[in-house]
Design a protein around this motif. Structure first.
Motif, mmCIF file in Angstrom:
data_model
loop_
_atom_site.group_PDB
_atom_site.id
_atom_site.type_symbol
_atom_site.label_atom_id
_atom_site.label_comp_id
_atom_site.label_asym_id
_atom_site.label_seq_id
_atom_site.Cartn_x
_atom_site.Cartn_y
_atom_site.Cartn_z
ATOM 1 N N ASN A 184 0.849 -1.183 0.000
ATOM 2 C CA ASN A 184 0.000 0.000 0.000
ATOM 3 C C ASN A 184 0.888 1.238 0.000
ATOM 4 O O ASN A 184 1.770 1.366 0.858
ATOM 5 C CB ASN A 184 -0.908 0.028 1.228
ATOM 6 C CG ASN A 184 -1.867 -1.151 1.252
ATOM 7 O OD1 ASN A 184 -1.649 -2.119 1.958
ATOM 8 N ND2 ASN A 184 -2.914 -1.068 0.457
ATOM 9 N N ASP B 28 1.429 5.702 -1.026
ATOM 10 C CA ASP B 28 0.817 7.014 -1.158
ATOM 11 C C ASP B 28 1.917 8.003 -1.529
ATOM 12 O O ASP B 28 3.095 7.809 -1.211
ATOM 13 C CB ASP B 28 0.150 7.440 0.144
ATOM 14 C CG ASP B 28 -0.722 8.678 -0.054
ATOM 15 O OD1 ASP B 28 -1.048 8.972 -1.220
ATOM 16 O OD2 ASP B 28 -1.063 9.345 0.942
ATOM 17 N N SER C 270 2.629 12.488 -2.186
ATOM 18 C CA SER C 270 2.111 13.853 -2.063
ATOM 19 C C SER C 270 3.074 14.825 -2.723
ATOM 20 O O SER C 270 4.289 14.594 -2.751
ATOM 21 C CB SER C 270 1.911 14.217 -0.585
ATOM 22 O OG SER C 270 3.157 14.175 0.107
ATOM 23 N N GLU D 252 2.887 9.691 -6.870
ATOM 24 C CA GLU D 252 2.187 8.424 -6.673
ATOM 25 C C GLU D 252 2.903 7.298 -7.401
ATOM 26 O O GLU D 252 3.069 6.190 -6.864
ATOM 27 C CB GLU D 252 0.741 8.541 -7.163
ATOM 28 C CG GLU D 252 -0.136 9.525 -6.397
ATOM 29 C CD GLU D 252 -0.606 8.960 -5.079
ATOM 30 O OE1 GLU D 252 -0.303 7.784 -4.782
ATOM 31 O OE2 GLU D 252 -1.266 9.701 -4.332
#
Length: 401
Positions: A349, A351, A353, A391
């Motif tokens: 998982n 992420d 930014s 990402e």
């Protein structure tokens, strides 16, 4: 209320025919001492209660059928053949010697007496009677109520028996809406029922010029009629186009009923649009009617088109504002949870930014197995030019690990 009273009258007749009360015995002794109740006629001097009871008899007697056991019911007047009382269809066979005959007079040893039956009635009916089953001779004959499946009387079945089903006009029903004041759809209902005071017979080709009535809604008056004032006149044309144009509805000089159908059959986009399509034609007809009556019976002498349009917009705006105020946001909650990977697999998982002002980016991620145990985690600063690149960099970093 009349149907309810008639339903209860049929119930009283059913109870009377059952002969299980002092009240029924009293009525039979008073009104039918020598005649069967089914054949009794109302006579001057009889009570209104008995008259109403005889009305109920005529409406419901064919629904009361008798099952044969000991044969105690009347041969001619009770409906034991399931085809109605024999006296109604074969009255010519009744005489003073047999008009009080009972069914048991035609039964011998729990069997039909064929010789006596063929002698009393026509052969085609005798064949039908011979096929009727005879029950226990020690049990009295009993009545059943044929409209119900279990044979027991019910008010709902007798209600359906006598009520008058009126024709339901779904088109007329659509003019009524709780958001529209009653007086407005009421005028439309009168209009569709041809009950508005527009001249019809006087403005024909044979009428003299003095007898003809001209409209007050145009600078160039035409012969007045409901179709012209509500659809074809200058004022009506202006209103229908002003209200229907923004909705993509083209006004045509069709019958008023067709115009309403055109509005109502348009596919709506939302609840406000539904209200707009249903209510606007009613509001237009109300504004035209109000101006017409003011000119016809009031102190006005012409239609003010732009004032009528503004009134329509104001009324419609108030109606829609109330509708919008009654609307509530519909909150939906979609649960999101982590799903473990298959046995022998791990799940990554990630992420990313990106801050546009500082042009800085950060990525992070975790790797877990099927037991939800943490295997690896990372948080790294990277150089990127957009959020999508951040990402993608997070996924790439986790895969390369």
């Amino acid at each position: 209320m009349g149907d309810i009273a008639n339903t209860l009258a049929i119930k009283r007749w059913w109870q009377f025919r059952q002969n299980k009360s002092v009240w029924a015995d009293f009525l039979k002794a008073k009104y039918c001492p020598r005649m069967h109740p089914v054949g009794k006629k109302w006579q001057p001097g009889n009570s209104q209660a008995w008259k109403h009871l005889l009305w109920a008899r005529d409406k419901s007697e064919y629904c009361i059928q008798w099952n044969i056991n000991s044969g105690s019911c009347s041969f001619w007047w009770d409906n034991w053949t399931k085809t109605g009382p024999l006296a109604h269809t074969w009255s010519s066979f009744i005489n003073k010697n047999n008009y009080r005959a009972k069914v048991q007079d035609f039964i011998v040893n729990q069997r039909w007496n064929a010789h006596k039956i063929y002698k009393a009635i026509p052969s085609q009916l005798a064949l039908h009677i011979m096929s009727i089953e005879i029950g226990n001779e020690d049990t009295e004959d009993y009545a059943i109520w044929s409209p119900t499946e279990d044979g027991n009387y019910s008010n709902s079945s007798s209600w359906n028996l006598i009520r008058k089903n009126r024709y339901v006009d779904n088109f007329i029903n659509k003019i009524w809406h709780k958001a529209i004041p009653f007086k407005m759809p009421f005028i439309c209902w009168r209009m569709f029922s041809s009950k508005l005071p527009f001249p019809r017979a006087w403005n024909n080709a044979n009428a003299s010029t003095q007898d003809r009535i001209y409209c007050v809604c145009c600078h160039d008056p035409q012969l007045e009629s409901m179709q012209y004032v509500m659809v074809e006149g200058k004022a009506a044309d202006c209103l229908w186009k002003a209200m229907g144009g923004p909705l993509g509805l083209i006004h045509q000089h069709s019958p008023i009923r067709s115009i309403f159908s055109n509005w109502w059959n348009t596919k709506p986009e939302n609840k406000i649009h539904i209200l707009m399509l249903q209510a606007t034609p009613v509001l237009i007809c109300w504004e035209i009617w109000k101006s017409w009556t003011s000119c016809k019976y009031g102190d006005k002498n012409k239609f003010y088109h732009y004032k009528m349009v503004n009134q329509l917009l104001m009324r419609r705006g108030q109606m829609y504002a109330k509708k919008v105020e009654s609307l509530r946001h519909k909150i939906r909650c979609n649960p999101v949870h982590w799903e473990k990977p298959a046995t022998g697999m791990v799940k990554l998982n990630t992420d990313g930014s990106f801050f546009t002002n500082t042009r800085k980016a950060g990525i992070g991620g975790v790797v877990r197995d099927e037991a939800r145990d943490l295997i690896f985690a990372f948080s790294v600063l990277v150089n990127c030019s957009s959020n999508n690149q951040a990402e993608a960099a997070a996924v790439n970093y986790g895969i390369n690990w």
